[in-house]
Enzyme design. Sequence first.
Site, PDB file in Angstrom:
ATOM      1  N   SER A  73      74.126  46.393   7.632  1.00 25.13           N
ATOM      2  CA  SER A  73      73.287  46.443   6.436  1.00 25.13           C
ATOM      3  C   SER A  73      71.987  45.712   6.678  1.00 25.13           C
ATOM      4  O   SER A  73      71.926  44.760   7.475  1.00 25.13           O
ATOM      5  CB  SER A  73      74.020  45.794   5.257  1.00 25.13           C
ATOM      6  OG  SER A  73      73.152  45.611   4.147  1.00 25.13           O
ATOM      7  N   TYR A 113      78.782  38.852   2.034  1.00 19.19           N
ATOM      8  CA  TYR A 113      78.515  40.202   2.538  1.00 19.19           C
ATOM      9  C   TYR A 113      77.514  40.160   3.693  1.00 19.19           C
ATOM     10  O   TYR A 113      77.720  40.794   4.735  1.00 19.19           O
ATOM     11  CB  TYR A 113      77.976  41.063   1.400  1.00 19.19           C
ATOM     12  CG  TYR A 113      77.583  42.465   1.790  1.00 19.19           C
ATOM     13  CD1 TYR A 113      78.560  43.430   2.049  1.00 19.19           C
ATOM     14  CD2 TYR A 113      76.252  42.841   1.881  1.00 19.19           C
ATOM     15  CE1 TYR A 113      78.200  44.736   2.398  1.00 19.19           C
ATOM     16  CE2 TYR A 113      75.882  44.132   2.227  1.00 19.19           C
ATOM     17  CZ  TYR A 113      76.867  45.065   2.478  1.00 19.19           C
ATOM     18  OH  TYR A 113      76.505  46.356   2.822  1.00 19.19           O
TER      19      TYR A 113
END
Length: 253
Positions: free
Chosen positions: A144, A159
């Site tokens: 990401s 995350y």
Amino acid sequence: MPVSELTAVVTGGASARGIGRATAHALAASGWNVAILDLDEAGAKDAAHEVGERSGSRTAGIACDVTDEDSVAAALTALDAVLPPVGALVNNAGITSPVPFCEVSGAEWDRVFAVNVRGAYNITRRLVPGMAERGFGRVVFLSSVSAERGGGVFGGVAYSAAKAAQLGFARALAREVGPRGVTVNSVAPGLIDTDITAGGLDADRERALLAGVPMGRKGRTRDVADLITYLCREETSYVTGATYDVNGGSHIH
């Protein structure tokens, strides 16, 4: 060995509007047989049926909890019985967590790492030895932009940390298995139009994020899927250990 004689495994590919399902479609359209592994068995089978109907490729949808080694072993045993050997793995299964760091519990931290990092380990550890033995393999991690810029999109510290761990995993693995014909790369999407972002961003937050995207829009799942498919090609044999950004220019470095 041509990709038509191999199988591409996509984890977490059941979601109708997810990157995983779009990737499964793109891989099948380019000639791969495709296995979709997901916690949601019915969704995995539905996705596999859809992909097979559109492409004519052989497909399978199999229940799999990537965080559980026994579940991964059972899923891959079932896969071996119905499709050709695995030549590509797309580590797409993942979960996000927007919880601020000072509020993150140990259980939440472990949950995020269990899926994004340990889950990727569990299935990659099972499949890469076979690829290396056959002298051909493609592994792609779905990281990401949050891993590169330190959050700031949707996911919080847990995350971002987990997705950054995937980048280190991919780079080190690329060094190790490159001599045996296996490439390992990462894709780092920015704001992509999926159910996760649609359900997790209010209108004001979305407008603020899009204001920082030079392309002026969310990414499409196909934008990510096409890049993954390129990285899985037989011809893409000299690209490894790389991270590809798909973020519309929101993070340029």
